[in-house]
Design a protein around this motif. Structure first.
Motif, PDB file in Angstrom:
ATOM      1  N   MET A   1      60.243  -1.800 -35.401  1.00 29.50           N
ATOM      2  CA  MET A   1      61.569  -2.388 -35.622  1.00 29.50           C
ATOM      3  C   MET A   1      61.687  -3.715 -34.880  1.00 29.50           C
ATOM      4  N   PRO A   2      62.171  -4.739 -35.560  1.00 29.71           N
ATOM      5  CA  PRO A   2      62.286  -6.046 -34.880  1.00 29.71           C
ATOM      6  C   PRO A   2      63.218  -5.945 -33.672  1.00 29.71           C
ATOM      7  N   LYS A   3      62.970  -6.801 -32.728  1.00 30.73           N
ATOM      8  CA  LYS A   3      63.677  -6.738 -31.453  1.00 30.73           C
ATOM      9  C   LYS A   3      65.182  -6.957 -31.630  1.00 30.73           C
ATOM     10  N   HIS A   4      65.533  -7.934 -32.491  1.00 24.15           N
ATOM     11  CA  HIS A   4      66.964  -8.265 -32.585  1.00 24.15           C
ATOM     12  C   HIS A   4      67.760  -7.137 -33.262  1.00 24.15           C
ATOM     13  N   ILE A   5      67.100  -6.388 -34.146  1.00 19.49           N
ATOM     14  CA  ILE A   5      67.776  -5.248 -34.782  1.00 19.49           C
ATOM     15  C   ILE A   5      68.007  -4.152 -33.753  1.00 19.49           C
ATOM     16  N   ARG A   6      66.973  -3.938 -32.919  1.00 15.68           N
ATOM     17  CA  ARG A   6      67.071  -2.902 -31.892  1.00 15.68           C
ATOM     18  C   ARG A   6      68.218  -3.218 -30.940  1.00 15.68           C
ATOM     19  N   ARG A   7      68.306  -4.493 -30.580  1.00 15.93           N
ATOM     20  CA  ARG A   7      69.396  -4.914 -29.691  1.00 15.93           C
ATOM     21  C   ARG A   7      70.755  -4.642 -30.331  1.00 15.93           C
ATOM     22  N   LEU A   8      70.820  -4.974 -31.601  1.00 15.50           N
ATOM     23  CA  LEU A   8      72.081  -4.797 -32.334  1.00 15.50           C
ATOM     24  C   LEU A   8      72.481  -3.319 -32.374  1.00 15.50           C
ATOM     25  N   LEU A   9      71.489  -2.442 -32.653  1.00 12.58           N
ATOM     26  CA  LEU A   9      71.757  -0.999 -32.712  1.00 12.58           C
ATOM     27  C   LEU A   9      72.231  -0.488 -31.366  1.00 12.58           C
ATOM     28  N   LEU A  10      71.584  -0.983 -30.311  1.00 11.39           N
ATOM     29  CA  LEU A  10      71.950  -0.579 -28.950  1.00 11.39           C
ATOM     30  C   LEU A  10      73.399  -0.987 -28.663  1.00 11.39           C
ATOM     31  N   LEU A  11      73.709  -2.218 -29.060  1.00  6.54           N
ATOM     32  CA  LEU A  11      75.065  -2.744 -28.846  1.00  6.54           C
ATOM     33  C   LEU A  11      76.093  -1.873 -29.574  1.00  6.54           C
ATOM     34  N   PHE A  12      75.757  -1.525 -30.816  1.00  8.80           N
ATOM     35  CA  PHE A  12      76.654  -0.668 -31.607  1.00  8.80           C
ATOM     36  C   PHE A  12      76.858   0.686 -30.922  1.00  8.80           C
ATOM     37  N   ALA A  13      75.737   1.260 -30.467  1.00 10.08           N
ATOM     38  CA  ALA A  13      75.806   2.570 -29.817  1.00 10.08           C
ATOM     39  C   ALA A  13      76.720   2.503 -28.602  1.00 10.08           C
ATOM     40  N   VAL A  14      76.581   1.427 -27.810  1.00  9.39           N
ATOM     41  CA  VAL A  14      77.405   1.278 -26.610  1.00  9.39           C
ATOM     42  C   VAL A  14      78.876   1.148 -27.002  1.00  9.39           C
ATOM     43  N   LEU A  15      79.138   0.300 -27.992  1.00 12.20           N
ATOM     44  CA  LEU A  15      80.529   0.063 -28.416  1.00 12.20           C
ATOM     45  C   LEU A  15      81.181   1.335 -28.950  1.00 12.20           C
ATOM     46  N   ILE A  16      80.413   2.079 -29.759  1.00 13.99           N
ATOM     47  CA  ILE A  16      80.985   3.309 -30.339  1.00 13.99           C
ATOM     48  C   ILE A  16      81.267   4.329 -29.240  1.00 13.99           C
ATOM     49  N   THR A  17      80.336   4.458 -28.278  1.00 18.46           N
ATOM     50  CA  THR A  17      80.568   5.387 -27.165  1.00 18.46           C
ATOM     51  C   THR A  17      81.819   4.974 -26.388  1.00 18.46           C
ATOM     52  N   LEU A  18      81.913   3.682 -26.115  1.00 14.40           N
ATOM     53  CA  LEU A  18      83.066   3.147 -25.387  1.00 14.40           C
ATOM     54  C   LEU A  18      84.358   3.470 -26.128  1.00 14.40           C
ATOM     55  N   PHE A  19      84.316   3.274 -27.468  1.00 16.47           N
ATOM     56  CA  PHE A  19      85.488   3.534 -28.305  1.00 16.47           C
ATOM     57  C   PHE A  19      85.907   4.995 -28.198  1.00 16.47           C
ATOM     58  N   ILE A  20      84.896   5.887 -28.271  1.00 16.12           N
ATOM     59  CA  ILE A  20      85.208   7.325 -28.219  1.00 16.12           C
ATOM     60  C   ILE A  20      85.811   7.696 -26.871  1.00 16.12           C
ATOM     61  N   ILE A  21      85.259   7.102 -25.791  1.00 17.97           N
ATOM     62  CA  ILE A  21      85.780   7.423 -24.451  1.00 17.97           C
ATOM     63  C   ILE A  21      87.218   6.927 -24.310  1.00 17.97           C
ATOM     64  N   VAL A  22      87.468   5.663 -24.700  1.00 19.32           N
ATOM     65  CA  VAL A  22      88.805   5.084 -24.570  1.00 19.32           C
ATOM     66  C   VAL A  22      89.808   5.870 -25.403  1.00 19.32           C
ATOM     67  N   ARG A  23      89.372   6.272 -26.605  1.00 15.58           N
ATOM     68  CA  ARG A  23      90.239   7.036 -27.499  1.00 15.58           C
ATOM     69  C   ARG A  23      90.621   8.364 -26.846  1.00 15.58           C
ATOM     70  N   GLN A  24      89.646   8.992 -26.239  1.00 15.09           N
ATOM     71  CA  GLN A  24      89.873  10.280 -25.585  1.00 15.09           C
ATOM     72  C   GLN A  24      90.931  10.150 -24.487  1.00 15.09           C
TER      73      GLN A  24
END
Lengths: 254, 147
Positions: B1-24
């Motif tokens: 997997m290209p590096k920039h895609i991996r970074r993007l996926l990681l960023l998404f994962a962090v944002l979604i986790t953050l969203f779930i925590i804040v929502r909770q």
């Protein structure tokens, strides 16, 4: 080139059919209908509260409007009401005059002589506690909701005072409280009915023109009244399915 | 997997986790208890203190007046219809927050002649010619008007 086009058309039709069929199936599924409709009639509900208003018995004294203001701390100004009384006067020439001086708070007066009047009657108005309530549907923050007993209530900590519900109510039953700046409405005296009392407007009605009760209880006074009278609802074409019903409602009422 | 895609996926994962925590954190505990609203809002609506106490409570002390009233036309009318809400009076009876209404106008809110009122349901008079100089209560006891 020609062949490719043909294939595309077939794909297009196939995909289109799949999409339409999918949407049709999805629209019938329960979890999706919860997203589309903010309110749903809970068929298993223990209580399903409503009210009957007997127009034949209303004498337009306005005690209901007065008591509601006191009971629920409704602002004194005569344009904030949770319940009020309208006087309909149909003249011999067919013209319709609707008066509600101070919401009927201080009683009613009649400007026409009996000779000029074809018919005249009072209509007490209040929140209809619709089963499909438009106010609940439009609230952008979910501050208005329907209690398990079918009473439309406002969560005062959620309401942002955007007035959308005031616009949406076809019966004009909501207002923005001038002090708290949030939406306020008839709660069917939720604090009283959950405590075994009747709503304040019914408590003070001298002619028993209002009958509160449980629509799920076949022995309740309300269900017995509905059984024995030819009742009507206000604005049936709005498909709001009100739980407030009227006996002897004349066609002139809007 | 290209590096920039991996970074993007990681960023998404962090944002979604953050969203779930804040929502909770933001959603109140009682939300969804009964439906798509805060369950405690029901309790808050219930907590409002009732002002009108009901005729049965009045009768506990004022049984003599009640006996008079129940024998006549005003039997079905709640005491608080004319005297106002009794919630303070039942706590401190001496404070006298209840009103004794006076005047022809008050009786007129129900009994003045109006074509919108059913003639068979309620006795009506024309206030402008029915014993104009007299107060209603001089002839009619409000608790037993025909007595």
């Amino acid at each position: 080139m020609e062949l490719k086009n043909k294939k595309n058309r077939r794909d297009f039709l196939k995909n289109g059919a799949l999409l339409t069929g999918g949407m049709l199936i999805a629209s019938g599924m329960k979890p999706f209908s919860a997203l589309v409709y903010a309110t749903n009639h809970n068929e298993d509900a223990e209580h399903w509260y409503g009210m009957a208003i007997d127009i034949e018995k209303c004498i337009g004294c306005g005690n209901c409007a007065k008591a509601c203001k006191i009971e629920n701390d409704v602002p004194e100004e005569p344009f904030f009401f949770r319940t009020w009384v309208e006087q309909y006067t149909i003249l011999n020439d067919g013209s319709k005059i609707i008066t509600s001086e101070n919401g009927g708070l201080n009683g009613a007066s009649q400007d026409y002589t009996p000779d000029e009047i074809f018919k005249s009657f009072f209509v007490p108005k209040m929140c209809n506690h619709c089963t499909n309530s438009p106010c609940t549907q439009v609230c952008p923050v979910g501050a208005t909701f329907e209690s398990p007993e079918g009473v439309a209530l406002v969560d005062s900590t959620y309401c942002i005072g955007c007035r959308y519900c005031v616009q949406a109510c076809p019966y004009g039953c909501r207002y923005i409280h001038p002090k708290t700046k949030i939406a306020d409405k008839c709660t069917l005296c939720y604090h009283r009915i959950t405590n075994g009392q009747v709503p304040a407007c019914q408590e003070v009605c001298p002619t028993n023109a209002k009958i509160f009760g449980d629509l799920n209880d076949r022995s309740s006074e309300l269900v017995q009244f509905i059984k024995k009278h030819d009742w009507q609802i206000l604005k049936p074409h709005m498909n709001t399915k009100p739980k407030v019903v009227y006996n002897a409602l004349s066609g002139e009422v809007n | 997997m290209p590096k920039h895609i991996r970074r993007l996926l990681l960023l998404f994962a962090v944002l979604i986790t953050l969203f779930i925590i804040v929502r909770q954190v933001l959603i109140p505990d009682s939300f969804g208890q009964f439906g798509h609203y805060r369950g405690l809002a029901l309790e808050e609506n219930k907590a409002h203190v009732a002002r009108y106490v009901g005729t049965d409570i009045c009768a506990e002390c004022h049984w003599e007046t009640m006996e008079l009233k129940t024998a006549d036309m005003h039997a079905e009318i709640s005491c608080e219809t004319c005297h106002g809400p009794g919630w303070k009076h039942i706590e401190e009876p001496e404070q006298g927050q209840l009103t004794i209404p006076e005047g022809r106008e008050f009786c007129g809110t129900c009994h003045s002649r109006n074509p919108a009122r059913s003639a068979s349901l309620i006795a009506q008079v024309n206030l402008s010619d029915h014993n104009i100089e007299t107060n209603c209560s001089e002839c009619h006891n409000p608790h037993a008007p025909w007595n």
